[in-house]
Design an enzyme around this catalytic site. Structure first.
Site, mmCIF file in Angstrom:
data_model
loop_
_atom_site.group_PDB
_atom_site.id
_atom_site.type_symbol
_atom_site.label_atom_id
_atom_site.label_comp_id
_atom_site.label_asym_id
_atom_site.label_seq_id
_atom_site.Cartn_x
_atom_site.Cartn_y
_atom_site.Cartn_z
ATOM 1 N N CYS A 208 0.835 -1.207 0.000
ATOM 2 C CA CYS A 208 0.000 0.000 0.000
ATOM 3 C C CYS A 208 0.872 1.262 0.000
ATOM 4 O O CYS A 208 1.523 1.567 0.999
ATOM 5 C CB CYS A 208 -0.914 -0.043 1.221
ATOM 6 S SG CYS A 208 -1.791 1.490 1.565
ATOM 7 N N CYS B 180 0.047 3.828 2.670
ATOM 8 C CA CYS B 180 0.475 3.306 3.980
ATOM 9 C C CYS B 180 1.959 3.599 4.190
ATOM 10 O O CYS B 180 2.372 3.983 5.295
ATOM 11 C CB CYS B 180 0.237 1.801 4.068
ATOM 12 S SG CYS B 180 -1.490 1.304 3.926
#
Length: 102
Positions: free
Chosen positions: A28, A31
């Site tokens: 991600c 993230c």
């Protein structure tokens, strides 16, 4: 602190204080962008807030329990109870505001 399913009960639900739980995954991009902010918050709130990271790929049952359908998601717990959920990449101030006063 990266935690797994076995540690979640003790480190988050039974913890007598505030926990910032960052739900993330290695693949991600947002993230990865949030990670330095979470690390800064951890350093700035040491002794006041426990910061944990939960990989949704390794702990899908925890993510499911807390309806984490999009990452990054940060959930703030206080004495084991959810008090705030922040979905998506946000500013450091948004996370600090969510834990202020707890």
């Amino acid at each position: 602190m990266n935690i797994n399913s076995d540690q979640f009960q003790k480190e988050v639900l039974e913890y007598q204080g505030v926990v910032l739980a960052d739900f993330w995954a290695t693949w991600c991009g947002p993230c990865q962008m949030l990670s330095p902010t979470i690390e800064e918050i951890e350093k700035e709130t040491i002794g006041k807030v426990k910061v944990v990271k939960i990989d949704v790929d390794s702990c899908p049952e925890i993510a499911s329990t807390y309806n984490v359908n999009s990452i990054p998601t940060v959930i703030i717990f206080n004495h084991g109870q959810v008090v705030s959920t922040i979905i998506g990449l946000r500013s450091k101030q948004d996370y600090l505001a969510a834990i202020s006063g707890l």
